[in-house]
Every structure is written in C-alpha cells, then in structure tokens.
Design a protein around this motif. Structure first.
Motif, mmCIF file in Angstrom:
data_model
loop_
_atom_site.group_PDB
_atom_site.id
_atom_site.type_symbol
_atom_site.label_atom_id
_atom_site.label_comp_id
_atom_site.label_asym_id
_atom_site.label_seq_id
_atom_site.Cartn_x
_atom_site.Cartn_y
_atom_site.Cartn_z
ATOM 1 N N UNK A 74 -19.195 2.460 30.390
ATOM 2 C CA UNK A 74 -18.299 3.699 30.709
ATOM 3 C C UNK A 74 -19.037 4.485 31.671
ATOM 4 N N UNK A 128 -20.533 6.232 26.166
ATOM 5 C CA UNK A 128 -19.690 6.136 25.098
ATOM 6 C C UNK A 128 -20.536 5.284 24.058
ATOM 7 N N UNK A 129 -21.768 5.951 23.848
ATOM 8 C CA UNK A 129 -22.500 5.368 22.563
ATOM 9 C C UNK A 129 -22.231 5.991 21.279
ATOM 10 N N UNK A 130 -22.296 5.374 20.290
ATOM 11 C CA UNK A 130 -22.080 6.259 18.816
ATOM 12 C C UNK A 130 -23.323 6.959 18.605
ATOM 13 N N UNK A 137 -17.347 -3.667 28.273
ATOM 14 C CA UNK A 137 -17.222 -2.181 28.781
ATOM 15 C C UNK A 137 -18.443 -1.592 28.979
ATOM 16 N N UNK A 152 -19.408 7.622 30.789
ATOM 17 C CA UNK A 152 -20.214 8.677 29.638
ATOM 18 C C UNK A 152 -20.809 7.934 28.836
ATOM 19 N N UNK A 158 -6.752 4.301 24.902
ATOM 20 C CA UNK A 158 -6.958 5.033 26.019
ATOM 21 C C UNK A 158 -6.957 6.432 25.649
ATOM 22 N N UNK A 210 -11.939 -0.044 21.778
ATOM 23 C CA UNK A 210 -12.238 -0.624 23.100
ATOM 24 C C UNK A 210 -13.212 -1.647 23.048
ATOM 25 N N UNK A 213 -13.901 4.475 21.241
ATOM 26 C CA UNK A 213 -15.118 3.461 21.521
ATOM 27 C C UNK A 213 -14.988 2.207 20.619
ATOM 28 N N UNK A 269 -10.255 -7.878 24.228
ATOM 29 C CA UNK A 269 -11.403 -6.815 24.413
ATOM 30 C C UNK A 269 -12.623 -7.306 23.797
ATOM 31 N N UNK A 296 -24.834 -3.367 25.145
ATOM 32 C CA UNK A 296 -23.779 -3.529 24.282
ATOM 33 C C UNK A 296 -22.566 -4.493 24.905
ATOM 34 N N UNK A 354 -6.692 -2.192 27.784
ATOM 35 C CA UNK A 354 -6.598 -1.247 26.905
ATOM 36 C C UNK A 354 -5.290 -0.902 26.899
ATOM 37 N N UNK A 379 -7.612 0.101 32.956
ATOM 38 C CA UNK A 379 -7.049 -0.053 31.595
ATOM 39 C C UNK A 379 -6.373 -1.117 31.644
#
Lengths: 234, 390
Positions: free
Chosen positions: A97, A101-103, A95, A99, B384, B303, B300, A89, A162, A62, A57
């Motif tokens: 991730x 973390x796509x939309x 980033x 998981x 976060x 981030x 997301x 950022x 991305x 973050x 983080x």
C-alpha cells in the motif's frame, strides 16, 4: 516460483462497477478487459477519479464487480462471498500500500507473519518464511523493530516482505512510492523490479508516468476505460 | 487461525493499553469480589445463627403461657405431669422476673429464673464451677443460687463467688455455682441471669405459677409428637383457647432463620450480580471504542486475508480475556476480603466454591455476551472502507 498455470494469471472480461451516489449511477469501471500473464510487470496509470482505485479493489479481490467476469489464476472471482474472497486475498495476492499499512504495535517480523497466521501455517515454519522474506528485502537485521523505529523506505520494505512472505502469484502495489521521497522511492521501485526479475507477477498502480515507465507494460485508465500503451512498453 | 494465536493476539493488544484494560476490568472485579465476599458473609451468619439455635439444646420445645382470664399460668405440679406423656423426655418449668441482685456494695439488675434440676439437661446449660440445682433444693426451698458468667464477674470480679452470699430482693442466697458462658442468643442474654430453685422463686417473687416451660422431646423424630401432647394438655387447661399459649419448635425457628438468611443472601448476590452486569456493559463500551479506533487495523487484517470469523474471534477473545482476568482478580479479592473480614471482626465467614465458580463463570459469560456485539461489528466491516478510515 509457481509458473505451471497454463492460462493467463488475470483475465478480466467486460467488467463493470457501478456506484449509486445520491440517486445517480456512477460507472467507475465501464466494461473493461485486461489480461496479465505470469511474470508480467504491469503499471496502471491514471489521474485521480479515473477508476484506478476501483480497478485495484477489483484486482485485489477487495470488492466484487457489478457485471462481467474476473478469473484469477483460473478461478472465477466475481460471484464469491466475503470468506472466499478473504481466502483468495490471503493465498493469491500480496498487497503493497501507499501508506505501508503496517500494524504499529507489532514488530517487523510479526507484521510479516500476519498473512501466514491467517493461512494457518505452523509457528516454526511461519517464522522461517517471515525471516526469509525480510532477508530478501534486506531487513534481516531489523526484524524485531516496530514500524515507528524504521524509516519510511524500511517500512515499505517490511510491507513488501509481508506481501512476499505468503508467496502469492501476484503482487499488487498501490502507489508504493507515494509516501516516500524520490531517493527511497527509487530504491523501493528497484526492489519491486528485482522481485519481478525473480518471477513474481506485479501489478502497479500509480499516477506518475515516470514510475509507470519502469514497468514492462503500461495501461492507461481514463473515465473507467482502459487503454493499452504499447509504445511505452519496456 | 488457531486458539493459541488468537489468545496471544488478544493478550498483546490488552497489554498495550494496561490502564484502560484495568479500568475496564474494574467493574467485573468489583462484581465478582462482592458476590463472593457477601455470600461468604451471608452463609457465615446463617451457620452461626444455626449453631446458636442448636446450642439451646436439641429437640427443644419452648412453651410460653399467657393465659386466659384469671388463669394466667400453670402450677409446678401440673407441669411435672407432662413428663409422663409419650414423646416427652424432660420438662423444665421456669418462673422468671427482673430483680436486683446485690453482693457487698455492688448490685445489678438481672433476670432471675426459678427452675429445677432438669433445666440443666433440657437447656444443655451446665455449671462451669460449683454445681447445678439439685432436686433437694427445690424440695426444701433452699436459698441457693447459680450466677450467670457475666453477672458473677460483675458482682465478684475475678474472685470466685462460690459459697459467698448474694441478696435477691433483700433475701440472702448462697452461691453454689457459676453457669458456663453461652453468649447472647435469640432467647436473650444467657450470661446475665441468676438461677434459683423454682419453689423458692414462687415465694420470693410473689408470682406463683409457671409461664415458661422448656420441654425436651425424646428424639428429633418425637418433637411433633411431644408438641401434640403439649397442645392437647394446654388446650384442655385453657378450655380451647389457642391464643393463651404458644409453643416454639426449635425446628421451625431454624427454618425461619435460615429462610430469612437465604433471602438476604439472594438479595445481596442479586445486587452484586447487577454490578457484574454493569461491568459487562463497561466492557462492551470499551470494546466498541476499540473497534472504532482499530478500524484501519481491521482493514489491513482483512486485506491480507483475515476472514470474518478471524476478526470476530480476535475481538471476542479480547473481551473474554478482559472479563475473565477481571473475574480471576475479583475471585482473589473476594476470597481475600472475606477472610480478612472474618479475621479482623468476629463475623464468621463460610467460603463456598460453588459461588466462586458460579461468579467466575458468570464473568466469562458476561465477556462473551457483551463482546459479541462489538466483535460482530468489527467482523462485518468492509475491507475497502476500513482501509480508507483515518
């Protein structure tokens, strides 16, 4: 690739992060220091609860440290406000991730375009950059598919695209293979190594030693402190 | 991030859940539609009533005499002297009573009005067939009558009643004219009556004396002058008793009618406005749910570099698009509904652009106002924590 910056890309000095939990102060990070140069591939390895996520983080901007200094690409981060951090950022960090973390409601290319939208890149240029990034990860054919129509490995490659699209100096990967089977995990890791070979600096966070050993440098984190593991350096 | 991207994003997320979006908009739709149609109806009825009042004849004053003691009316001659007063153009005295009118085997109960020739101009009430009363009819107490349009139809069907005879209280009268149709107004049923010469009426009704006088002022500016003249005369006649007569001014009547109507319109639009407000609360509710549902998405976005204002903007646009779209559909429904009501019933509808724009603007404002809180909640999420949200 951008490689002219003379100093180190990441310079963390005496950085601490404390949390207040039920009247007790937890030192998630205890006066750590870390320096990462352009083109490096650093793996940070540690068990859960070691302060790994907190460090990620911090590096990922973050969160801000309680104490100490963090200079990213020559810019001091520790005193920045939310908006400045968002900017950092957007421009400095990509980033990846665990998981993905796509939309889910956006197609692959729309997901890749997202950081560029927030950067304010005009539409035509943005589409070209996103296509470029998707082709780099070998997904030129599946640009208009939604994440649900892609396999786990493909989803993670979209996420890598991305991260790459905005061409940030650092790619920050948090357990990038954690949600994948061994074979696709290996493919994704190979891709990350390939990207590193093209000059991108990579910081990879994992709890798996075999994955960490693919990196050029391995740093162990234990109870909020860092230990450089020179013997494993590739 | 620019406006265009924001609107595209908002539309995308609205379109991805159409049923919910529609239900959310429903409150605003109903609110806007009801504001527009109710105000259109209200203004329509105001206009209609205004027209009716004006159709009674312009510059009209109506005097009702109730009297004082034994003196309960004016004589015809007394009334005629009013004509000479400044500001007064013409007077039409009326002696009236309920009578049974008979023609052949049909009979009907109507109001008979005894008056003279000036009634035609003062009340702006003409004969559609035949002729109106002439001064000579009054002078010689002729037994002639004009029938109201409805009365004529009732007694004679579709046959012309001209030159036929009707019996009023058993006395035969020759029909010399049929009055034009005026419809009902505040002075009662205009088409169900019989008009006969005032001199004849005083005889057969056994109630000599004028209790109603229609007075025409020379011009709208002269109405007050005429009213003052009437008052002076009547006060003198009834020895200062102001309760023994009443003067109705057309203008006063118009004003009170339109004030009743505007109060009604205000009330209706107030109620409709409340429904708009409730619709806004519905939007806020759904937006709050949506923010919670999409916490991870917000994480997301943050981030990868979305700023606070990007997220705020995204959710605000979403709620404004919801309410704006609802408002647009509401405008269409309201205008359509008002026209439909105007078309299928005999209610008159006056459509106003001001109210349409106002209610659409208000729906946008509701979107902003009620979207602000959820959007702000979304914008203030910590990346976060939002990322960790399952």
């Amino acid at each position: 690739m951008k490689s002219e910056s003379p100093g180190p890309l990441i310079r963390i000095e005496g950085l601490s992060k404390w949390y207040q939990m039920g009247g007790e102060t937890i030192k998630a990070l205890d006066c750590v220091s870390l320096t990462v140069y352009q083109g490096d591939f650093v793996a940070i390895i540690g068990p859960s609860g070691s302060g790994k996520s907190t460090l990620m983080n911090m590096i990922g901007c973050l969160d801000v440290p309680t104490e100490g200094s963090y200079r990213l690409d020559g810019v001091e981060i520790s005193a920045m406000n939310d908006n400045q951090l968002a900017d950092i950022r957007n421009t400095k960090i990509g980033f990846i991730f665990q998981g993905f973390n796509l939309l889910p409601k956006l197609t692959a290319i729309e997901n890749v375009e997202l950081p560029l939208i927030y950067r304010g890149v005009p539409t035509r240029k943005r589409k070209a950059m996103a296509m470029d990034a998707l082709e780099k990860v070998g997904l030129g054919e599946r640009m208009h598919h939604r994440p649900s129509e892609l396999s786990g490995g493909q989803q993670q490659r979209v996420a890598i695209a991305r991260a790459l699209a905005a061409n940030p100096p650092i790619l920050l990967a948090d357990e990038p293979t954690g949600a994948l089977d061994t074979k696709t995990g290996k493919e994704v890791l190979e891709m990350i190594q390939h990207i590193n070979g093209q000059g991108h600096t990579i910081v990879l966070i994992t709890h798996d030693l075999s994955i960490a050993q693919q990196a050029k440098r391995v740093i162990r984190i234990q109870d909020g402190k860092l230990y450089e593991d020179w013997s494993d350096a590739g | 991030m620019n406006m265009y991207q924001g609107i595209k994003m908002a539309l995308g997320s609205i379109m991805s859940n159409k049923l919910r979006a529609f239900l959310t908009m429903l409150g605003i739709m109903i609110g806007v539609a009801s504001v527009i149609s109710l105000v259109s109806l209200g203004q329509g009825s105001t206009q209609k009533v205004t027209e009716q009042v004006q159709s009674l004849g312009s510059n009209l004053l109506t005097v009702n005499v109730t009297g004082r003691g034994a003196q309960t009316s004016l004589s015809y001659d007394e009334v005629l002297t009013l004509q000479e007063k400044p500001g007064i153009d013409a007077v039409a005295p009326v002696v009236s009573s309920r009578v049974t009118v008979k023609a052949g085997n049909k009979n009907t109960e109507v109001t008979v009005e005894g008056t003279d020739a000036s009634y035609e101009t003062v009340r702006d009430f003409h004969a559609q067939e035949g002729r109106f009363l002439l001064p000579i009819d009054v002078q010689f107490r002729q037994k002639v009558a004009l029938l109201g349009a409805s009365t004529a139809e009732e007694l004679f069907g579709f046959v012309s009643p001209l030159n036929n005879y009707v019996q009023i209280n058993g006395i035969p009268f020759k029909v010399v004219g049929v009055l034009e149709e005026k419809g009902d107004s505040m002075s009662g049923a205009n088409d169900e009556k019989v008009i006969i010469p005032i001199s004849t009426a005083e005889r057969i009704l056994a109630s000599p004396g004028v209790r109603t006088i229609y007075v025409q002022a020379e011009s709208p500016e002269q109405v007050e002058m005429a009213e003052a003249q009437l008052e002076a005369m009547l006060t003198k006649k009834f020895k200062g008793d102001e309760d023994s007569y009443r003067i109705f001014n057309q203008q006063d009547l118009l004003e009170s009618v339109s004030s009743v109507n505007s109060t009604l319109t205000m009330m209706l639009s107030g109620i409709a406005g409340i429904s708009l407000l409730v619709g806004g609360i519905g939007i806020m509710n759904i937006m709050l749910v949506s923010v919670t549902e999409r916490t991870r998405e917000i994480g997301i976005r943050k981030a990868i570099g979305a700023k606070k204002r990007d997220i705020l903007f995204q959710f605000l646009i979403e709620s404004v698009v919801l309410s704006g779209l609802g408002g647009l559909i509401g405008v269409a429904l309201g205008v359509g509904g008002a026209y439909a009501i105007g078309h299928f019933s005999d209610t008159s509808v006056v459509f106003s652009w001001d109210v349409t724009l106002l209610s659409f603007g208000f729906s946008l404002f509701v979107g902003i106002f009620f979207g602000l809180f959820p959007a702000n909640k979304a914008a203030n999420l910590k990346p976060i924590e939002a990322l960790r949200f399952e």
